[in-house]
Design an enzyme around this catalytic site. Structure first.
Site, mmCIF file in Angstrom:
data_model
loop_
_atom_site.group_PDB
_atom_site.id
_atom_site.type_symbol
_atom_site.label_atom_id
_atom_site.label_comp_id
_atom_site.label_asym_id
_atom_site.label_seq_id
_atom_site.Cartn_x
_atom_site.Cartn_y
_atom_site.Cartn_z
ATOM 1 N N ARG A 34 11.434 -5.639 5.207
ATOM 2 C CA ARG A 34 11.236 -4.215 4.906
ATOM 3 C C ARG A 34 12.264 -3.346 5.639
ATOM 4 N NH1 ARG A 34 5.357 -1.711 5.410
ATOM 5 N NH2 ARG A 34 5.452 -2.543 7.533
ATOM 6 N N ARG A 61 11.647 -1.207 11.051
ATOM 7 C CA ARG A 61 10.593 -0.767 11.978
ATOM 8 C C ARG A 61 10.508 -1.721 13.168
ATOM 9 N NH1 ARG A 61 5.197 0.421 8.506
ATOM 10 N NH2 ARG A 61 4.299 -0.686 10.262
ATOM 11 N N ARG A 64 -9.671 0.206 9.204
ATOM 12 C CA ARG A 64 -9.214 -1.143 9.533
ATOM 13 C C ARG A 64 -10.263 -1.946 10.299
ATOM 14 N NH1 ARG A 64 -3.295 0.291 9.010
ATOM 15 N NH2 ARG A 64 -2.144 -1.589 9.459
ATOM 16 N N LYS A 113 0.834 -1.220 0.000
ATOM 17 C CA LYS A 113 0.000 0.000 0.000
ATOM 18 C C LYS A 113 0.861 1.260 0.000
ATOM 19 C CE LYS A 113 -2.072 -1.038 3.882
ATOM 20 N NZ LYS A 113 -1.333 -2.298 4.218
ATOM 21 N N ARG A 162 0.077 -8.897 13.792
ATOM 22 C CA ARG A 162 -0.580 -7.906 12.923
ATOM 23 C C ARG A 162 -1.416 -8.596 11.850
ATOM 24 N NH1 ARG A 162 4.577 -5.132 11.168
ATOM 25 N NH2 ARG A 162 3.322 -3.873 9.740
HETATM 26 P P1 ADP Z 1 1.407 -1.685 7.606
HETATM 27 O O1 ADP Z 1 2.393 -0.986 6.729
HETATM 28 O O2 ADP Z 1 1.922 -2.953 8.152
HETATM 29 O O3 ADP Z 1 0.052 -1.846 6.984
HETATM 30 P P2 ADP Z 1 0.881 0.688 9.181
HETATM 31 O O4 ADP Z 1 2.087 1.533 9.072
HETATM 32 O O5 ADP Z 1 -0.290 1.019 8.331
HETATM 33 O O6 ADP Z 1 1.314 -0.815 8.923
HETATM 34 O O7 ADP Z 1 0.394 0.606 10.685
HETATM 35 C C1 ADP Z 1 1.288 0.374 11.746
HETATM 36 C C2 ADP Z 1 0.518 0.295 13.059
HETATM 37 O O8 ADP Z 1 -0.164 1.550 13.295
HETATM 38 C C3 ADP Z 1 -0.600 -0.744 13.103
HETATM 39 O O9 ADP Z 1 -0.104 -2.029 13.456
HETATM 40 C C4 ADP Z 1 -1.519 -0.149 14.189
HETATM 41 O O10 ADP Z 1 -0.985 -0.361 15.480
HETATM 42 C C5 ADP Z 1 -1.436 1.339 13.899
HETATM 43 N N1 ADP Z 1 -2.495 1.775 12.950
HETATM 44 C C6 ADP Z 1 -2.308 2.236 11.675
HETATM 45 N N2 ADP Z 1 -3.491 2.535 11.098
HETATM 46 C C7 ADP Z 1 -4.447 2.263 12.029
HETATM 47 C C8 ADP Z 1 -5.867 2.334 12.040
HETATM 48 N N3 ADP Z 1 -6.558 2.734 10.951
HETATM 49 N N4 ADP Z 1 -6.517 1.961 13.169
HETATM 50 C C9 ADP Z 1 -5.841 1.554 14.242
HETATM 51 N N5 ADP Z 1 -4.514 1.436 14.310
HETATM 52 C C10 ADP Z 1 -3.802 1.782 13.204
HETATM 53 P P1 ADP Z 2 2.235 -1.799 3.216
HETATM 54 O O1 ADP Z 2 2.244 -0.289 3.199
HETATM 55 O O2 ADP Z 2 1.013 -2.382 2.575
HETATM 56 O O3 ADP Z 2 2.491 -2.376 4.570
HETATM 57 P P2 ADP Z 2 4.806 -1.582 1.773
HETATM 58 O O4 ADP Z 2 4.517 -0.767 0.563
HETATM 59 O O5 ADP Z 2 5.542 -0.957 2.884
HETATM 60 O O6 ADP Z 2 3.444 -2.289 2.281
HETATM 61 O O7 ADP Z 2 5.599 -2.879 1.271
HETATM 62 C C1 ADP Z 2 6.062 -3.863 2.217
HETATM 63 C C2 ADP Z 2 7.457 -4.342 1.805
HETATM 64 O O8 ADP Z 2 7.378 -5.080 0.572
HETATM 65 C C3 ADP Z 2 8.458 -3.229 1.538
HETATM 66 O O9 ADP Z 2 9.709 -3.678 1.987
HETATM 67 C C4 ADP Z 2 8.445 -3.040 0.018
HETATM 68 O O10 ADP Z 2 9.697 -2.609 -0.463
HETATM 69 C C5 ADP Z 2 8.126 -4.442 -0.474
HETATM 70 N N1 ADP Z 2 7.252 -4.476 -1.656
HETATM 71 C C6 ADP Z 2 6.199 -3.653 -1.947
HETATM 72 N N2 ADP Z 2 5.603 -4.017 -3.101
HETATM 73 C C7 ADP Z 2 6.277 -5.120 -3.547
HETATM 74 C C8 ADP Z 2 6.128 -5.976 -4.703
HETATM 75 N N3 ADP Z 2 5.163 -5.776 -5.610
HETATM 76 N N4 ADP Z 2 6.985 -7.009 -4.816
HETATM 77 C C9 ADP Z 2 7.973 -7.221 -3.901
HETATM 78 N N5 ADP Z 2 8.160 -6.442 -2.800
HETATM 79 C C10 ADP Z 2 7.325 -5.411 -2.624
#
Ligand code: ADP
Ligand code: ADP
Length: 207
Positions: A121, A150, A87, A16, A161
């Site tokens: 990541r 992270r 979420r 995302k 998660r």
């Molecule tokens: P990811 O990249 O794994 O999708 P995020 O960066 O979006 O993770 O979120 C990291 C953490 O921030 C989540 O595990 C949660 O603790 C918190 N968080 C993010 N968005 C929300 C939301 N919409 N509602 C509740 N907690 C959230």
């Molecule tokens: P989210 O925001 O949904 O948690 P991220 O965009 O941070 O996901 O992507 C999670 C990890 O996977 C990062 O380390 C990113 O570089 C890698 N990644 C993202 N898209 C792809 C893809 N299409 N193929 C392989 N690795 C990817």
């Protein structure tokens, strides 16, 4: 500045953040991401404690705080790509009260791929850009050397998660399947292939 109102939704690690960044650049949209906003406010005291406690455990931060962040960000944006929210069902209801979505992009990726992506990541603390030890390292040595992992991208927290995602967010995505702007994207493809599908979907729905 574009005026498209786009939701990108999928499991943690689905890509995302990576794709939102491209959307924001290509269409001139505000990238509204609750994860980044919460990381910048990890130690803010609320009546339910600080965001840090929830985030480090892989749990959802209480809705009141997250809803407020999203409301403020959307109020000041014309077009946006919303990433990391909603979420759970209660966040869906809140969102429906403050905006309308043109496109709902569902990035679909299987569980084992998600674990590999999250544990590998790495984040550039200067720009917030996401990289991956195996799939996507920067050419610039200076950037490579400053990359960080992270706190919540350890295997144990990643598993929690993903459990929280299955329980709370999966039903949310199922409901969005009936939205007129809904489109499923195969998120297992390479970043460029995913991007091609996303751009095509957005252009079709917002022409
Ligand atoms: P990811 O990249 O794994 O999708 P995020 O960066 O979006 O993770 O979120 C990291 C953490 O921030 C989540 O595990 C949660 O603790 C918190 N968080 C993010 N968005 C929300 C939301 N919409 N509602 C509740 N907690 C959230
Ligand atoms: P989210 O925001 O949904 O948690 P991220 O965009 O941070 O996901 O992507 C999670 C990890 O996977 C990062 O380390 C990113 O570089 C890698 N990644 C993202 N898209 C792809 C893809 N299409 N193929 C392989 N690795 C990817």
């Amino acid at each position: 500045m574009g005026d498209q109102q786009i939701l990108i939704i999928g499991a943690p690690g689905a890509g995302k953040g990576t794709q939102s960044k491209r959307l924001a650049e290509e269409y001139g949209l505000e990238h509204v991401t609750t994860g980044d906003a919460l990381r910048e406010n990890k130690d803010v005291e609320t009546e339910h404690g600080t965001p840090r406690e929830y985030m480090e455990a892989g749990e959802l931060v209480p809705d009141e705080l997250v809803n407020e962040i999203v409301k403020e960000a959307l109020e000041s944006a014309d077009g946006y790509v919303l990433d990391g929210y909603p979420r759970n069902e209660s966040q869906v209801e809140y969102l429906e009260g403050i905006t309308e979505l043109d496109v709902v992009l569902h990035l679909e990726v299987g569980e084992e791929t998600l674990v590999d992506r999250l544990t590998g990541r790495r984040v550039d603390p200067e720009t917030g850009d996401n990289y991956h030890v195996e799939f996507d390292m920067p050419d610039d040595e200076e950037i490579r050397e400053r990359l960080e992992q992270r706190d919540d991208d350890t295997e144990e927290t990643v598993r929690e998660r993903l459990r929280v995602f299955e329980e709370n967010t999966k039903p949310v995505i199922e409901n969005y399947e009936d939205h007129e702007g809904y489109v499923r994207i195969d998120g297992e493809q390479s970043p460029d292939e995913v991007w091609d599908d996303i751009r095509e979907a957005v252009n079709e729905r917002t022409a």
